[in-house]
Design a protein around this motif. Structure first.
Motif, PDB file in Angstrom:
ATOM      1  N   THR A  86       9.606  -9.939  15.896  1.00 38.40           N
ATOM      2  CA  THR A  86      10.000 -10.936  14.867  1.00 38.40           C
ATOM      3  C   THR A  86       9.057 -11.311  13.735  1.00 38.40           C
ATOM      4  N   SER A  87       7.553 -10.893  14.145  1.00 36.40           N
ATOM      5  CA  SER A  87       6.488 -11.540  13.077  1.00 36.40           C
ATOM      6  C   SER A  87       6.187 -10.331  12.188  1.00 36.40           C
ATOM      7  N   LYS A  88       5.525 -10.870  11.063  1.00 40.52           N
ATOM      8  CA  LYS A  88       4.818 -10.026  10.279  1.00 40.52           C
ATOM      9  C   LYS A  88       3.490 -10.420   9.801  1.00 40.52           C
ATOM     10  N   THR A  89       2.647  -9.552   9.280  1.00 41.97           N
ATOM     11  CA  THR A  89       1.272  -9.972   9.029  1.00 41.97           C
ATOM     12  C   THR A  89       0.910  -8.980   7.762  1.00 41.97           C
ATOM     13  N   THR A  90      -0.231  -9.530   7.062  1.00 38.95           N
ATOM     14  CA  THR A  90      -0.400  -8.848   5.986  1.00 38.95           C
ATOM     15  C   THR A  90      -1.519  -8.050   6.170  1.00 38.95           C
ATOM     16  N   VAL A  91      -1.641  -6.914   5.631  1.00 37.56           N
ATOM     17  CA  VAL A  91      -2.779  -5.880   6.051  1.00 37.56           C
ATOM     18  C   VAL A  91      -3.206  -5.526   4.609  1.00 37.56           C
ATOM     19  N   TYR A  92      -4.623  -4.681   4.389  1.00 36.60           N
ATOM     20  CA  TYR A  92      -4.944  -4.710   3.288  1.00 36.60           C
ATOM     21  C   TYR A  92      -5.294  -2.940   3.286  1.00 36.60           C
ATOM     22  N   HIS A  93      -4.754  -2.288   2.422  1.00 34.44           N
ATOM     23  CA  HIS A  93      -4.962  -0.721   2.405  1.00 34.44           C
ATOM     24  C   HIS A  93      -6.038  -0.246   1.246  1.00 34.44           C
ATOM     25  N   ASN A  94      -6.961   0.447   1.586  1.00 32.85           N
ATOM     26  CA  ASN A  94      -7.869   1.111   0.499  1.00 32.85           C
ATOM     27  C   ASN A  94      -7.092   2.202   0.105  1.00 32.85           C
ATOM     28  N   LEU A  95      -6.954   2.277  -1.267  1.00 36.12           N
ATOM     29  CA  LEU A  95      -6.185   3.654  -2.066  1.00 36.12           C
ATOM     30  C   LEU A  95      -7.380   4.009  -3.103  1.00 36.12           C
ATOM     31  N   MET A  96      -7.226   5.137  -3.207  1.00 35.48           N
ATOM     32  CA  MET A  96      -7.869   6.061  -4.193  1.00 35.48           C
ATOM     33  C   MET A  96      -6.821   6.487  -5.365  1.00 35.48           C
ATOM     34  N   VAL A  97      -7.015   6.260  -6.538  1.00 34.77           N
ATOM     35  CA  VAL A  97      -6.257   6.511  -7.781  1.00 34.77           C
ATOM     36  C   VAL A  97      -6.729   7.886  -8.359  1.00 34.77           C
ATOM     37  N   PHE A  98      -6.030   8.894  -8.558  1.00 33.56           N
ATOM     38  CA  PHE A  98      -6.233   9.928  -9.326  1.00 33.56           C
ATOM     39  C   PHE A  98      -5.437  10.302 -10.521  1.00 33.56           C
ATOM     40  N   ARG A  99      -5.801  10.862 -11.471  1.00 32.04           N
ATOM     41  CA  ARG A  99      -4.954  10.894 -12.758  1.00 32.04           C
ATOM     42  C   ARG A  99      -4.991  12.462 -13.230  1.00 32.04           C
ATOM     43  N   ARG A 100      -4.023  13.077 -13.834  1.00 33.68           N
ATOM     44  CA  ARG A 100      -4.347  14.337 -14.771  1.00 33.68           C
ATOM     45  C   ARG A 100      -3.193  14.222 -15.883  1.00 33.68           C
ATOM     46  N   PRO A 101      -3.744  14.632 -17.060  1.00 31.86           N
ATOM     47  CA  PRO A 101      -2.831  14.734 -18.157  1.00 31.86           C
ATOM     48  C   PRO A 101      -1.446  15.589 -17.997  1.00 31.86           C
ATOM     49  N   LEU A 102      -0.639  15.138 -18.551  1.00 26.52           N
ATOM     50  CA  LEU A 102       1.095  15.845 -18.471  1.00 26.52           C
ATOM     51  C   LEU A 102       0.937  16.910 -19.531  1.00 26.52           C
TER      52      LEU A 102
END
Length: 126
Positions: free
Chosen positions: A61-77
């Protein structure tokens, strides 16, 4: 106007072993470099790193907040014509008076029965 495609991947959580790397920081940097070079070979450019919160269940029944480390990549379309049309629509929305903006966006969904979907798993033809 340059149009980009983005890819977000989880950052490594531990370093990769490599001969000559003795500290945890050096191993972690090596793991980051491997990931970045792998994606760069596919045409992705490293853009930024983010730490974002996410709510996850703990127990029944309970919820907790966790933090995720993410890396963002990009490329031209390469084929950005449909996205350019959308960008022009957004610009015209920004320039439109408030009385005309309602015609651009609507939160109303069509009413009626939902479409019937097929089976969840289809048999593969061999």
């Amino acid at each position: 106007m340059q149009v980009w495609e983005y890819k977000v991947v989880p950052a490594p959580v531990r370093g990769e072993k490599e001969r000559g790397l003795k500290t945890g920081a050096a191993r972690f940097a090596h793991a980051l470099g491997l990931m970045m070079n792998e994606l760069a070979a596919e045409g992705w450019e490293y853009w930024r790193a983010e730490t974002l919160p996410a709510e996850e269940r703990t127990g029944l029944t309970s919820k907790t907040t966790v933090y995720h480390n993410l890396m963002v990549f990009r490329r031209p379309l390469e084929n950005a014509a449909p996205r350019r049309a959308r960008a022009e629509l957004v610009e015209s929305y920004d320039d439109a008076p408030a009385s005309e903006r309602r015609a651009f966006l609507s939160t109303r969904a069509p009413e009626g029965r939902a479409p019937r979907l097929g089976p969840a798993a289809e048999e593969l033809e061999e």
